[in-house]
Design a protein around this motif. Structure first.
Motif, PDB file in Angstrom:
ATOM      1  N   LYS A   1      -6.849  -6.851  -1.496  1.00  0.00           N
ATOM      2  CA  LYS A   1      -8.018  -7.202  -2.319  1.00  0.00           C
ATOM      3  C   LYS A   1      -9.079  -6.106  -2.254  1.00  0.00           C
ATOM      4  O   LYS A   1      -9.691  -5.753  -3.261  1.00  0.00           O
ATOM      5  N   MET A   2      -9.297  -5.552  -1.053  1.00  0.00           N
ATOM      6  CA  MET A   2     -10.267  -4.476  -0.895  1.00  0.00           C
ATOM      7  C   MET A   2      -9.853  -3.241  -1.685  1.00  0.00           C
ATOM      8  O   MET A   2     -10.670  -2.584  -2.328  1.00  0.00           O
ATOM      9  N   ALA A   3      -8.554  -2.924  -1.648  1.00  0.00           N
ATOM     10  CA  ALA A   3      -8.048  -1.747  -2.361  1.00  0.00           C
ATOM     11  C   ALA A   3      -8.193  -1.912  -3.864  1.00  0.00           C
ATOM     12  O   ALA A   3      -8.576  -0.976  -4.578  1.00  0.00           O
TER      13      ALA A   3
ATOM     14  N   ASP B   1      -5.063   3.316  -5.166  1.00  0.00           N
ATOM     15  CA  ASP B   1      -3.607   3.162  -5.274  1.00  0.00           C
ATOM     16  C   ASP B   1      -3.075   2.959  -3.859  1.00  0.00           C
ATOM     17  O   ASP B   1      -3.135   3.862  -3.015  1.00  0.00           O
ATOM     18  N   ILE B   2      -2.555   1.756  -3.566  1.00  0.00           N
ATOM     19  CA  ILE B   2      -2.110   1.449  -2.207  1.00  0.00           C
ATOM     20  C   ILE B   2      -0.928   2.315  -1.774  1.00  0.00           C
ATOM     21  O   ILE B   2      -0.652   2.440  -0.583  1.00  0.00           O
ATOM     22  N   ARG B   3      -0.241   2.928  -2.741  1.00  0.00           N
ATOM     23  CA  ARG B   3       0.888   3.804  -2.389  1.00  0.00           C
ATOM     24  C   ARG B   3       0.416   5.093  -1.718  1.00  0.00           C
ATOM     25  O   ARG B   3       1.207   5.777  -1.072  1.00  0.00           O
ATOM     26  N   THR B   4      -0.882   5.395  -1.868  1.00  0.00           N
ATOM     27  CA  THR B   4      -1.412   6.627  -1.275  1.00  0.00           C
ATOM     28  C   THR B   4      -2.054   6.373   0.096  1.00  0.00           C
ATOM     29  O   THR B   4      -2.545   7.306   0.716  1.00  0.00           O
ATOM     30  N   ILE B   5      -2.056   5.111   0.541  1.00  0.00           N
ATOM     31  CA  ILE B   5      -2.704   4.760   1.810  1.00  0.00           C
ATOM     32  C   ILE B   5      -1.672   4.700   2.926  1.00  0.00           C
ATOM     33  O   ILE B   5      -0.640   4.043   2.784  1.00  0.00           O
ATOM     34  N   GLN B   6      -1.938   5.375   4.020  1.00  0.00           N
ATOM     35  CA  GLN B   6      -1.048   5.384   5.180  1.00  0.00           C
ATOM     36  C   GLN B   6      -1.352   4.171   6.059  1.00  0.00           C
ATOM     37  O   GLN B   6      -2.458   4.015   6.557  1.00  0.00           O
ATOM     38  N   GLY B   7      -0.368   3.291   6.232  1.00  0.00           N
ATOM     39  CA  GLY B   7      -0.561   2.098   7.039  1.00  0.00           C
ATOM     40  C   GLY B   7      -0.402   2.375   8.521  1.00  0.00           C
ATOM     41  O   GLY B   7       0.510   3.099   8.939  1.00  0.00           O
ATOM     42  N   THR B   8      -1.259   1.783   9.335  1.00  0.00           N
ATOM     43  CA  THR B   8      -1.194   1.967  10.787  1.00  0.00           C
ATOM     44  C   THR B   8      -0.818   0.682  11.509  1.00  0.00           C
ATOM     45  O   THR B   8      -0.749   0.651  12.728  1.00  0.00           O
ATOM     46  N   GLY B   9      -0.550  -0.386  10.729  1.00  0.00           N
ATOM     47  CA  GLY B   9      -0.186  -1.652  11.337  1.00  0.00           C
ATOM     48  C   GLY B   9       1.288  -1.690  11.707  1.00  0.00           C
ATOM     49  O   GLY B   9       2.027  -0.696  11.542  1.00  0.00           O
ATOM     50  N   PRO B  10       1.758  -2.822  12.243  1.00  0.00           N
ATOM     51  CA  PRO B  10       3.175  -2.959  12.618  1.00  0.00           C
ATOM     52  C   PRO B  10       4.096  -2.690  11.439  1.00  0.00           C
ATOM     53  O   PRO B  10       3.914  -3.235  10.355  1.00  0.00           O
ATOM     54  N   GLY B  11       5.092  -1.794  11.658  1.00  0.00           N
ATOM     55  CA  GLY B  11       6.030  -1.452  10.602  1.00  0.00           C
ATOM     56  C   GLY B  11       5.407  -0.689   9.453  1.00  0.00           C
ATOM     57  O   GLY B  11       5.927  -0.709   8.330  1.00  0.00           O
TER      58      GLY B  11
ATOM     59  N   ASN C   1     -13.026   8.053   2.769  1.00  0.00           N
ATOM     60  CA  ASN C   1     -12.546   9.401   2.434  1.00  0.00           C
ATOM     61  C   ASN C   1     -12.712   9.702   0.954  1.00  0.00           C
ATOM     62  O   ASN C   1     -13.083  10.810   0.568  1.00  0.00           O
ATOM     63  N   SER C   2     -12.422   8.701   0.108  1.00  0.00           N
ATOM     64  CA  SER C   2     -12.539   8.932  -1.332  1.00  0.00           C
ATOM     65  C   SER C   2     -13.990   9.092  -1.746  1.00  0.00           C
ATOM     66  O   SER C   2     -14.308   9.804  -2.684  1.00  0.00           O
ATOM     67  N   SER C   3     -14.904   8.402  -1.039  1.00  0.00           N
ATOM     68  CA  SER C   3     -16.333   8.500  -1.369  1.00  0.00           C
ATOM     69  C   SER C   3     -16.903   9.862  -1.025  1.00  0.00           C
ATOM     70  O   SER C   3     -17.851  10.333  -1.630  1.00  0.00           O
ATOM     71  N   SER C   4     -16.297  10.523  -0.009  1.00  0.00           N
ATOM     72  CA  SER C   4     -16.821  11.816   0.418  1.00  0.00           C
ATOM     73  C   SER C   4     -16.369  12.956  -0.481  1.00  0.00           C
ATOM     74  O   SER C   4     -16.891  14.051  -0.425  1.00  0.00           O
ATOM     75  N   VAL C   5     -15.373  12.697  -1.332  1.00  0.00           N
ATOM     76  CA  VAL C   5     -14.862  13.721  -2.248  1.00  0.00           C
ATOM     77  C   VAL C   5     -15.398  13.419  -3.638  1.00  0.00           C
ATOM     78  O   VAL C   5     -15.069  12.393  -4.213  1.00  0.00           O
ATOM     79  N   GLU C   6     -16.183  14.322  -4.192  1.00  0.00           N
ATOM     80  CA  GLU C   6     -16.803  14.111  -5.496  1.00  0.00           C
ATOM     81  C   GLU C   6     -16.581  15.324  -6.376  1.00  0.00           C
ATOM     82  O   GLU C   6     -16.862  16.455  -5.989  1.00  0.00           O
TER      83      GLU C   6
END
Length: 411
Positions: free
Chosen positions: A127-129, A135-145, A159-164
């Motif tokens: 929901k946040m994404a 695009d959730i495909r570009t996010i690296q997951g750090t949770g289980p699996g 990170n996206s906010s810091s790039v303009e």
């Protein structure tokens, strides 16, 4: 075992609630019945109490984020108690429900949808994404699996906010002025404030608003008020105020000028016989407008009782959404703040709103004699698409007559 604290359902029509403020943080001890957060949905806000003694183990939903009723927003349990297994089971169940609902709605999902569902991500993180257009495909997951968590999405948003890009800078000229100024605090626009912001902006954008100002001599009205206040208090347990007289005078005036008791809806002017009077009430976190229905059938005393009852319940956060819908005309009083004339903004889709200012004493010639009189400033904002200046001025003149001949309000 950890206790789940869920988003409460504040009304039958509630689809989403928002945590406006967390009074406690993860690791803080709490007692049963202690306030832990403020929750709001549209114009309803309430304080959330702890259902048990213990420690705040984890806050799942951050401030300013909206979630459906029944969603777990935090956990309370014994200090150092692990909740990873509980949270994992809940999120897995939510993911399965969401996937099932998607399949029911879309029997033949596209390749893109199927690929999206295969990505491991918690419902809150998804929901946040989506809200941040990531695009959730570009996010690296750090949770289980490799599962994407809400922390992963928050990091991606930062990170996206810091790039303009240069083009975005050109589209936001105000940043040239503010980019070197560090704000003291950033307050998310959510809950009541967000609803008010959207409605007021929409009101100005979608109507042709014009404001007329007039002054009424309420010297005799205030004298009458003082004469009958004790009687009203003894027999009806109600203290009559100038606002009560104004409300009654507005109702009588609307009955004579029905075009003011109307709304502009879908390129049509809707005229109403019933008068559902909105009375704006200022709260610490925003403005609400409880509605007195069928005000044309109520006496001065009945109006006064309803005005006070609704205002009290509004300040206590006890109004339902239904009690704040369907007004046909609104009164907004800033007299308590010393404001005289002001420009009230229409409460859409209504055609009119009356602003009431602070009374003041001034010398006035009555014939050849100079007398001290009490003046009440009135400001009428109306929708020029519904009626022109002359009929709006006629309504205001009728209102002035009722206030300057206060016995007619009692008849």
């Amino acid at each position: 075992m950890a206790v789940e604290v869920v988003m409460p359902k504040l009304g039958m029509s509630m689809k989403e609630g928002t945590v406006s403020v967390w009074n406690k943080q993860a690791g803080d001890p709490v007692k049963k019945g202690e306030l832990i957060a403020s929750i709001n949905s549209e114009k309803i806000e309430m304080e959330l109490e702890s259902p048990a003694d213990g420690t705040i183990l984890d806050i799942v939903v951050p401030e300013g984020e909206g979630v459906p009723p029944g969603t777990v927003i935090c956990y309370i349990g014994e200090a150092n108690e692990s909740i990873s297994k509980i949270e994992k089971n809940i999120e897995t169940a939510q993911t399965e429900v969401a996937a099932t609902a998607t399949k029911l709605k879309e029997p033949q999902p596209s390749v893109q949808t199927a690929a999206k569902e295969k990505i491991k991500i918690s419902p809150v993180a998804r929901k946040m994404a989506e809200a941040a257009n990531l695009d959730i495909r570009t996010i690296q997951g750090t949770g289980p699996g490799g599962r994407i968590t809400k922390e992963d999405v928050q990091k991606a948003i930062a990170n996206s906010s810091s790039v303009e890009s240069p083009s975005s800078k050109e589209q936001k000229p105000t940043e040239t002025f503010t980019h070197n100024i560090e704000p003291t605090k950033k307050v998310p626009v959510a809950g009541i404030r967000k609803i008010i912001a959207e409605r007021m902006q929409g009101s100005l954008q979608n109507s042709a608003q014009l404001t007329l100002n007039m002054k009424a001599d309420v010297t005799d009205l205030i004298a009458l008020q003082k004469q009958i206040t004790e009687t009203a208090q003894i027999h009806y347990e109600t203290k009559l105020t100038v606002t009560d007289f104004v409300a009654r005078a507005v109702v009588l005036s609307l009955q004579q000028h029905k075009e003011m008791n109307s709304a502009y809806i879908n390129d049509q002017i809707h005229l109403f016989d019933s008068i559902h009077l909105g009375m704006a009430v200022a709260l610490d976190k925003g403005l609400v407008v409880p509605v007195i229905r069928n005000a044309e059938n109520q006496s001065l005393i009945q109006l006064a009782q309803n005005i006070k009852s609704l205002a009290k319940r509004a300040r206590q956060g006890q109004l339902s959404q239904e009690e704040m819908k369907g007004s046909t005309f609104t009164i907004s009083n800033l007299g308590a703040y010393g404001i005289e004339h002001f420009t009230p903004i229409l409460n859409p889709p209504e055609a009119g709103i009356l602003g009431v200012g602070a009374t003041y004493d001034t010398p006035v010639y009555i014939g050849d004699k100079l007398e001290r009189r009490t003046i009440l400033p009135l400001s009428l904002t109306f929708d020029h698409r519904v009626l022109d200046g002359a009929p709006a001025a006629a309504f205001l003149r009728t209102l002035k007559q009722y206030l300057e001949e206060p016995f007619t309000v009692l008849l």
